[in-house]
Scaffold this motif. Structure first.
Motif, PDB file in Angstrom:
ATOM      1  N   ALA A  24       0.920  -1.195  -0.054  1.00 50.31           N
ATOM      2  CA  ALA A  24      -0.125  -0.132   0.125  1.00 50.31           C
ATOM      3  C   ALA A  24       0.703   1.175  -0.108  1.00 50.31           C
ATOM      4  CB  ALA A  24      -0.950  -0.095   1.352  1.00 50.31           C
ATOM      5  N   VAL A  25       1.952   1.148   0.842  1.00 51.28           N
ATOM      6  CA  VAL A  25       2.783   2.399   0.832  1.00 51.28           C
ATOM      7  C   VAL A  25       3.357   2.597  -0.572  1.00 51.28           C
ATOM      8  CG1 VAL A  25       5.064   3.481   1.797  1.00 51.28           C
ATOM      9  CG2 VAL A  25       3.315   2.137   3.128  1.00 51.28           C
ATOM     10  N   MET A  26       3.976   1.540  -1.298  1.00 53.73           N
ATOM     11  CA  MET A  26       4.445   1.575  -2.575  1.00 53.73           C
ATOM     12  C   MET A  26       3.508   2.524  -3.258  1.00 53.73           C
ATOM     13  SD  MET A  26       6.708  -1.922  -2.720  1.00 53.73           S
ATOM     14  CE  MET A  26       7.148  -1.608  -4.236  1.00 53.73           C
ATOM     15  N   THR A  27       2.078   1.551  -3.282  1.00 55.12           N
ATOM     16  CA  THR A  27       1.155   2.284  -4.352  1.00 55.12           C
ATOM     17  C   THR A  27       0.945   3.761  -3.956  1.00 55.12           C
ATOM     18  OG1 THR A  27       0.212   0.014  -4.334  1.00 55.12           O
ATOM     19  CG2 THR A  27      -1.271   2.046  -5.039  1.00 55.12           C
ATOM     20  N   ALA A  28       0.885   4.009  -2.585  1.00 57.76           N
ATOM     21  CA  ALA A  28       0.753   5.633  -2.270  1.00 57.76           C
ATOM     22  C   ALA A  28       1.937   6.484  -2.703  1.00 57.76           C
ATOM     23  CB  ALA A  28       0.454   5.867  -0.859  1.00 57.76           C
ATOM     24  N   GLU A  61       2.861  10.636  -8.963  1.00 57.89           N
ATOM     25  CA  GLU A  61       1.930  11.155 -10.024  1.00 57.89           C
ATOM     26  C   GLU A  61       1.411  12.421  -9.535  1.00 57.89           C
ATOM     27  OE1 GLU A  61      -1.162   7.956 -10.441  1.00 57.89           O
ATOM     28  OE2 GLU A  61       0.589   6.592 -11.353  1.00 57.89           O
ATOM     29  N   LEU A  62       0.860  12.625  -8.233  1.00 58.29           N
ATOM     30  CA  LEU A  62       0.383  13.672  -7.808  1.00 58.29           C
ATOM     31  C   LEU A  62       1.640  14.820  -7.909  1.00 58.29           C
ATOM     32  CD1 LEU A  62      -1.916  15.527  -6.797  1.00 58.29           C
ATOM     33  CD2 LEU A  62      -1.125  14.691  -4.208  1.00 58.29           C
ATOM     34  N   HIS A 103       9.145   6.698   1.273  1.00 57.14           N
ATOM     35  CA  HIS A 103      10.364   5.800   1.014  1.00 57.14           C
ATOM     36  C   HIS A 103      10.782   5.426   2.309  1.00 57.14           C
ATOM     37  CE1 HIS A 103      10.510   6.071  -3.125  1.00 57.14           C
ATOM     38  NE2 HIS A 103      10.343   7.502  -3.082  1.00 57.14           N
ATOM     39  N   GLU A 104      10.957   6.330   3.490  1.00 52.77           N
ATOM     40  CA  GLU A 104      11.366   5.863   4.846  1.00 52.77           C
ATOM     41  C   GLU A 104      10.415   4.679   5.344  1.00 52.77           C
ATOM     42  OE1 GLU A 104      11.817   9.306   6.910  1.00 52.77           O
ATOM     43  OE2 GLU A 104      13.570   9.733   6.099  1.00 52.77           O
ATOM     44  N   GLY A 105       9.037   4.831   5.286  1.00 55.12           N
ATOM     45  CA  GLY A 105       8.048   3.807   5.700  1.00 55.12           C
ATOM     46  C   GLY A 105       8.331   2.564   4.909  1.00 55.12           C
ATOM     47  N   THR A 106       8.590   2.805   3.534  1.00 55.68           N
ATOM     48  CA  THR A 106       8.824   1.457   2.918  1.00 55.68           C
ATOM     49  C   THR A 106      10.101   0.569   3.541  1.00 55.68           C
ATOM     50  OG1 THR A 106       7.708   2.536   0.859  1.00 55.68           O
ATOM     51  CG2 THR A 106       9.144   0.573   0.671  1.00 55.68           C
ATOM     52  N   GLN A 107      11.027   1.496   3.854  1.00 52.60           N
ATOM     53  CA  GLN A 107      12.335   0.943   4.430  1.00 52.60           C
ATOM     54  C   GLN A 107      12.092   0.124   5.617  1.00 52.60           C
ATOM     55  OE1 GLN A 107      15.307   0.556   2.745  1.00 52.60           O
ATOM     56  NE2 GLN A 107      15.975  -0.516   4.486  1.00 52.60           N
ATOM     57  N   ALA A 108      11.338   1.063   6.509  1.00 58.50           N
ATOM     58  CA  ALA A 108      11.054   0.647   7.760  1.00 58.50           C
ATOM     59  C   ALA A 108       9.982  -0.791   7.771  1.00 58.50           C
ATOM     60  CB  ALA A 108      10.272   1.657   8.636  1.00 58.50           C
ATOM     61  N   VAL A 109       9.223  -0.671   6.854  1.00 64.84           N
ATOM     62  CA  VAL A 109       8.240  -2.144   6.627  1.00 64.84           C
ATOM     63  C   VAL A 109       9.114  -3.052   6.224  1.00 64.84           C
ATOM     64  CG1 VAL A 109       6.605  -2.986   5.208  1.00 64.84           C
ATOM     65  CG2 VAL A 109       6.294  -0.604   6.235  1.00 64.84           C
ATOM     66  N   SER A 110      10.095  -2.737   5.321  1.00 63.11           N
ATOM     67  CA  SER A 110      11.137  -3.555   5.045  1.00 63.11           C
ATOM     68  C   SER A 110      11.994  -4.331   6.149  1.00 63.11           C
ATOM     69  CB  SER A 110      12.157  -3.167   3.704  1.00 63.11           C
ATOM     70  OG  SER A 110      13.080  -4.055   3.358  1.00 63.11           O
ATOM     71  N   ASN A 111      12.480  -3.262   6.678  1.00 62.62           N
ATOM     72  CA  ASN A 111      13.495  -3.818   7.988  1.00 62.62           C
ATOM     73  C   ASN A 111      12.344  -4.573   8.858  1.00 62.62           C
ATOM     74  OD1 ASN A 111      15.388  -2.456   7.060  1.00 62.62           O
ATOM     75  ND2 ASN A 111      15.197  -0.646   8.169  1.00 62.62           N
ATOM     76  N   GLY A 112      11.219  -4.212   9.199  1.00 65.55           N
ATOM     77  CA  GLY A 112      10.196  -4.961  10.053  1.00 65.55           C
ATOM     78  C   GLY A 112       9.824  -6.177   9.588  1.00 65.55           C
ATOM     79  N   GLN A 113       9.799  -6.291   8.389  1.00 66.49           N
ATOM     80  CA  GLN A 113       9.647  -7.638   7.485  1.00 66.49           C
ATOM     81  C   GLN A 113      10.779  -8.642   7.788  1.00 66.49           C
ATOM     82  OE1 GLN A 113       9.087  -6.205   3.501  1.00 66.49           O
ATOM     83  NE2 GLN A 113       6.916  -7.071   3.630  1.00 66.49           N
ATOM     84  N   GLY A 114      11.986  -8.172   7.891  1.00 67.88           N
ATOM     85  CA  GLY A 114      13.487  -8.732   8.336  1.00 67.88           C
ATOM     86  C   GLY A 114      13.359  -9.268   9.777  1.00 67.88           C
TER      87      GLY A 114
END
Length: 562
Positions: free
Chosen positions: A258-262, A268-269, A351-362
Motif C-alpha cells: 500500500a505504501v508503495m502504491t501511495a 503522480e500527484l 520511502h522511509e516507511g517502505t524501508q521501515a516496513v522492509s526492515n520490520g519484515q526482516g
C-alpha cells in the motif's frame, strides 16, 4: 617329745655318756676335717646329687656348720639351743635338695668313721671304747632324730609351699593372660562401641538426609510437572505467537504494498502539481499580457477621449481581472510550491516507511525463526521434564526403600550399642574377679610377679583410654600417673630392680614405658578438649609403645630375672 630332758633320757645320754664324749673331743677336733672330707667326697659320687654340693664354696660353708655341730655334740651341750641348731641343719640340707636317703646314708658314714676313730684310739682299752661308742651312737641317733624330724617337717612345708607356689605361679600366668585377654576384648568392645555409635549417629543423619531427599524429590517432581505444564502452555503460546507473527508479516507486506502504491500516487500527484505549475505559469503569462493589454487599452482609451471612456472601463475591469488573476496565480503557485514541498516530504516519508516496513519484515522473519526455534526447544524441554518426572517418581520409590532399610539399620545399630554395653558390663565383672584373684596372689612368693603383673597393667591402661573414647569412663589428665609412679615404674626405679640392670631389655624398657604414659595423658587431654580424632591418634601410639613394653617384659621373664 620336744623336751630336751625327755630326749636325753630316751636316748640314754646320761652324765657318764656326756663325760665320755667330752673326753674324746680333743681327738675329734684333730680328725673331724678328714672325716668330713671323706663324707662329702663320697656323696658327690652319687647320681643326681644337687649342683650345690659340687660347689667348693658351698661345701666349705656346710663343712664349717657340720664341724661346729659335732664339736657341740662331743662337748655335751645338749640343751634347747642344741635342738634348734640340729633342726636347722636338717632344714639347711633339705633346702640344698639332699634327700633323706642321702642324709641318713651320709650320716651313717660319719658315724662309721667316728666309731672307727674310737676303736683306733681305744682299741686296747674296751672299758673306754664301749661306753664311748654307745654315747656316740646315742648322740648320733638323737641328732639324727631331731634333724630328720626338722627335715621332714620343713620338707613337707617346702613341698606344700612349693606346690602352692607352683600353682600360684601358673595361676599368675593364667590370671595375667586372662586379664590381658579380657582387657584386650574390652578394648575391642570399646572400639566397636565407639564405631557403632558413630555408625548409629551417621545412620540417623543419613536417614534424616534421605527423608529430606525424598521430600526434595517430591517437590522437584511437583515442580517438574508444573514446569512441564507451563512448558506446554508456553509451547502453545509460542505457536500462537508464530501465527500472529506470520499474520503481522502478511499485514506488513500489505502495508508495504500500500505504501508503495501511495508513493506511486504521490509521485503522480507531484507530476500533476508540476503540470499545474506549468499551467499556472501560462496563466501568469496570460495575466501579464492581459494586464499589459489593459494598460495599453487604457492608454488608447485616454487618447480616444470621451469615446474611449467605455473602453477604458472595460480595460480597467480587464486589468482588475488580470491583477486578480495574477494574485490568484501567485496564491496558487505558493500553494502548489507548498504542496510540492509537502509532497516531497511525503515521498521521503513514504520511502522511509517502505524501508521501515522492509526492515520490520526482516525483524518479523527473525522473530518468526526464533520463535520456531524456541518452540522446538520448549517442546524438547517439555519432553525432558516429562522424562525427569518419571525418573523422579522412580527415585522417590527407591529412596523410600533406602529410607526403610536405613531406618532398620539405625534400629539395629541402637540395639548393637546396647548389646555391646551389656557385654562390657559383664566383662567388667570378670575384670573385678581377676583383680581380686591377682590381689590374692600377692600373698605368694611368685617369681617375677611385678614384671608379670605389669603386662596386665599396661593393657588395663589402654582399656581405660578405650573406655574413655566409648564414653564409659571420664579421666582427668592431671590425676593420671606418669611412668615413674605406676607399679612398673616404682619397681623399675627401686633397689629391687638392680638384678636386671645388666640386661639390655631392662635398659630398653624405659623409653617406650615413658611414651605409653605420655601419649595416654595427651590422649585424655585431647579428648577432654573435644578432639576425638586426635585422641584416637594418641591412643594408637600408646598401643604401639605398649606392645614394645610387653615384648621387653616377656624378654625379662624368659631370662628368669627376679
Amino acid at each position: 617329745m620336744n623336751n630336751i630332758a625327755e630326749k636325753l633320757q630316751h636316748f640314754r645320754l646320761d652324765a657318764t655318756a656326756v663325760s665320755a664324749l667330752r673326753d674324746f673331743l680333743p681327738t675329734i677336733e684333730r680328725n673331724i676335717d678328714p672325716i668330713l672330707d671323706i663324707f662329702y667326697s663320697y656323696i658327690q659320687k652319687w647320681e643326681g646329687v644337687p649342683e650345690v654340693l659340687k660347689d667348693a664354696q658351698n661345701l666349705n660353708v656346710l663343712k664349717d656348720v657340720q664341724k661346729k655341730h659335732w664339736f657341740r655334740i662331743f662337748n655335751g651341750d645338749f640343751d634347747d639351743d642344741f635342738l634348734q641348731k640340729s633342726a636347722k641343719i636338717g632344714e639347711v640340707h633339705e633346702k640344698f635338695g639332699i634327700t633323706p636317703q642321702w642324709y641318713i646314708a651320709g650320716y651313717n658314714l660319719i658315724v662309721d668313721e667316728l666309731l672307727g676313730l674310737v676303736l683306733k684310739t681305744y682299741g686296747k682299752s674296751p672299758q673306754k671304747a664301749m661306753p664311748l661308742c654307745q654315747a656316740i651312737t646315742s648322740a648320733a641317733f638323737l641328732d639324727l632324730e631331731v634333724s630328720m624330724s626338722s627335715f621332714v617337717d620343713h620338707s613337707s612345708q617346702t613341698y606344700t609351699k612349693k606346690a602352692q607356689s607352683n600353682f600360684a605361679d601358673h595361676l599368675m600366668d593364667r590370671s595375667v593372660n586372662l586379664s590381658m585377654s579380657v582387657n584386650e576384648a574390652s578394648i575391642a568392645n570399646a572400639s566397636i562401641l565407639h564405631s557403632i555409635r558413630t555408625v548409629d549417629s551417621d545412620t540417623q543423619q543419613i536417614a534424616a538426609a534421605i527423608e529430606q531427599m525424598v521430600m526434595g524429590f517430591q517437590t522437584i517432581s511437583e515442580n517438574s510437572t508444573e514446569v512441564s505444564r507451563s512448558a506446554t502452555e508456553a509451547l502453545l503460546s509460542t505457536q500462537n505467537g508464530q501465527e500472529a507473527t506470520r499474520q503481522a508479516v502478511d499485514s506488513m507486506n500489505e502495508i508495504s504494498q500500500a505504501v508503495m502504491t501511495a508513493a506511486s500516487r504521490v509521485d503522480e500527484l507531484s507530476e500533476a502539481s508540476q503540470q499545474i505549475g506549468e499551467i499556472v505559469g501560462s496563466i501568469e503569462k496570460i495575466a501579464s499580457q492581459t494586464n499589459l493589454l489593459a494598460l495599453n487599452a487604457t492608454i488608447e482609451a485616454a487618447r480616444a477621449g470621451e469615446a474611449g471612456k467605455g473602453f477604458a472601463v472595460v480595460a480597467g475591469e480587464v486589468k482588475a481581472l488580470a491583477d486578480q488573476t495574477s494574485r490568484a496565480t501567485d496564491q496558487i503557485r505558493s500553494r502548489i510550491d507548498n504542496l510540492r514541498d509537502e509532497m516531497a516530504r511525503i515521498v521521503v516519508s513514504m520511502h522511509e516507511g517502505t524501508q521501515a516496513v522492509s526492515n520490520g519484515q526482516g525483524v518479523m522473519k527473525t522473530v518468526d525463526d526464533n520463535m520456531h526455534t524456541v518452540a522446538q526447544q520448549i517442546q524438547v524441554a517439555s519432553q525432558s521434564m516429562d522424562q525427569i518426572s518419571v525418573v523422579l517418581d522412580e527415585q522417590i520409590e527407591a529412596s523410600d526403600s533406602i529410607n526403610t532399610a536405613i531406618n532398620g539399620i539405625a534400629q539395629s545399630s541402637a540395639k548393637n550399642v546396647e548389646d555391646v554395653k551389656s557385654n562390657m558390663i559383664a566383662m567388667q565383672s570378670v575384670e573385678h574377679m581377676i583383680k581380686e584373684q591377682m590381689e590374692t596372689l600377692d600373698n605368694f612368693d611368685i617369681p617375677q610377679r611385678i614384671i608379670r603383673v605389669a603386662k596386665s597393667d599396661h593393657v588395663i591402661w589402654k582399656k581405660r583410654l578405650a573406655d574413655m573414647i566409648a564414653g564409659l569412663e571420664g579421666l582427668n589428665p592431671d590425676e593420671l600417673a606418669d611412668h615413674t609412679c605406676c607399679r612398673l615404674g616404682k619397681w623399675y626405679y627401686s633397689e629391687d630392680a638392680k638384678a636386671c640392670h645388666a640386661h639390655s631389655a631392662f635398659a630398653d624398657l624405659e623409653d617406650p614405658h615413658k611414651e605409653v604414659h605420655a601419649h595416654g595423658i595427651e590422649a585424655v587431654r585431647l579428648y577432654n578438649a573435644g578432639d576425638v580424632e586426635g585422641a584416637l591418634a594418641e591412643i594408637a601410639k600408646v598401643d604401639t609403645y605398649s606392645k614394645e613394653v610387653i615384648r621387653l617384659l616377656d624378654e625379662l621373664i624368659e631370662r628368669k630375672i627376679k
